[in-house]
Scaffold this motif. Sequence first.
Motif, short mmCIF file in Angstrom:
data_model
loop_
_atom_site.label_atom_id
_atom_site.label_comp_id
_atom_site.label_asym_id
_atom_site.label_seq_id
_atom_site.Cartn_x
_atom_site.Cartn_y
_atom_site.Cartn_z
N ARG A 181 24.68 -3.88 -8.91
CA ARG A 181 24.55 -2.97 -10.05
C ARG A 181 24.04 -1.63 -9.58
O ARG A 181 23.12 -1.57 -8.77
CB ARG A 181 23.58 -3.53 -11.09
N SER A 182 24.61 -0.57 -10.13
CA SER A 182 24.10 0.76 -9.85
C SER A 182 23.02 1.13 -10.85
O SER A 182 22.20 2.01 -10.60
CB SER A 182 25.24 1.78 -9.90
N ARG A 183 23.03 0.51 -12.00
CA ARG A 183 21.98 0.60 -13.02
C ARG A 183 22.05 -0.69 -13.81
O ARG A 183 23.02 -1.44 -13.68
CB ARG A 183 22.12 1.86 -13.87
N PRO A 184 21.06 -1.01 -14.60
CA PRO A 184 21.02 -2.34 -15.22
C PRO A 184 22.28 -2.75 -15.98
O PRO A 184 22.64 -3.93 -15.97
CB PRO A 184 19.81 -2.24 -16.16
N ASP A 185 22.95 -1.81 -16.64
CA ASP A 185 24.10 -2.18 -17.46
C ASP A 185 25.45 -1.96 -16.78
O ASP A 185 26.48 -2.34 -17.32
CB ASP A 185 24.09 -1.40 -18.77
N ARG A 186 25.49 -1.38 -15.59
CA ARG A 186 26.75 -1.10 -14.88
C ARG A 186 26.88 -2.03 -13.69
O ARG A 186 26.09 -1.97 -12.75
CB ARG A 186 26.80 0.35 -14.40
N VAL A 187 27.91 -2.88 -13.73
CA VAL A 187 28.05 -3.97 -12.77
C VAL A 187 29.36 -3.83 -12.00
O VAL A 187 30.38 -3.43 -12.57
CB VAL A 187 28.02 -5.34 -13.49
N VAL A 188 29.34 -4.17 -10.73
CA VAL A 188 30.56 -4.34 -9.95
C VAL A 188 30.72 -5.83 -9.74
O VAL A 188 29.78 -6.52 -9.32
CB VAL A 188 30.50 -3.60 -8.61
N VAL A 189 31.91 -6.34 -10.06
CA VAL A 189 32.22 -7.76 -9.88
C VAL A 189 33.46 -7.89 -9.02
O VAL A 189 34.26 -6.95 -8.92
CB VAL A 189 32.41 -8.50 -11.23
N ALA A 190 33.64 -9.05 -8.40
CA ALA A 190 34.81 -9.26 -7.55
C ALA A 190 35.24 -10.73 -7.61
O ALA A 190 34.43 -11.62 -7.83
CB ALA A 190 34.50 -8.87 -6.11
N LEU A 191 36.53 -10.92 -7.40
CA LEU A 191 37.11 -12.25 -7.32
C LEU A 191 38.01 -12.28 -6.09
O LEU A 191 38.91 -11.45 -5.94
CB LEU A 191 37.95 -12.54 -8.57
N THR A 192 37.74 -13.21 -5.18
CA THR A 192 38.58 -13.37 -4.00
C THR A 192 39.82 -14.16 -4.37
O THR A 192 39.73 -15.22 -4.98
CB THR A 192 37.80 -14.10 -2.88
N LEU A 193 40.99 -13.61 -4.02
CA LEU A 193 42.26 -14.22 -4.42
C LEU A 193 42.97 -14.89 -3.26
O LEU A 193 43.98 -15.55 -3.48
CB LEU A 193 43.18 -13.15 -5.02
N GLU A 194 42.46 -14.74 -2.05
CA GLU A 194 43.11 -15.35 -0.91
C GLU A 194 43.10 -16.86 -1.05
O GLU A 194 42.17 -17.44 -1.59
CB GLU A 194 42.38 -14.97 0.38
N LYS A 195 44.13 -17.48 -0.50
CA LYS A 195 44.21 -18.95 -0.56
C LYS A 195 43.44 -19.54 0.62
O LYS A 195 43.27 -18.97 1.62
CB LYS A 195 45.66 -19.39 -0.51
#
Length: 195
Positions: A181-195
Amino acid sequence: MSRVTVEAASADRFADVQHALTGGGDGASCQCQWWTLTNAQFSAATAEERLRMLHDEIGAGPPPGLIAYVEDVPAGWVRVGPRVRQPRLERTRAFASVSEQPWDDASVWAVTCFVTRKEHRGEGLNAALLDAAVTFARARGARVLEAYPIDPEAGRRHTANSLFHGLLSTFLSAGFREVGRSRPDRVVVALTLEK
């Protein structure tokens, strides 16, 4: 919920894209060009010019987004595609300082914008669009899918228009993990799609 289908945006579906974007919020004026332009470019372009930009982007392919249909009527939109085609992301310190992925990696895709027509809000369309975006990105060779949702539980108030990033809970339910998070309400999320 009513029957929902999701299709890739294509030149023959441009009227459907417009119907989805113009049902409330900033979609009609932005035309989902915010992430593709610098601040100066975005400010200099009129809404009509942005509409032409989106039209040309869709016409040239590959599809930059997906359309959700409720009972065959266009009701929502999500932008999903290679992060390198959305240059404002790298220029946004809130994301650039948190992302774990190299910014020049074309195998990193991003989900950056949701629009849901007012009459369909609260029906779970963003979750359906996100599920389709994951499938779309995986099928086209994306290695990682990143997003930048809002966490409304962090105590800061947000208008409906500021929620175009999507809600953190939607992404967590779809299997994304929080990167930071860059601030409490702003989030970076990720999902790995590789098999």
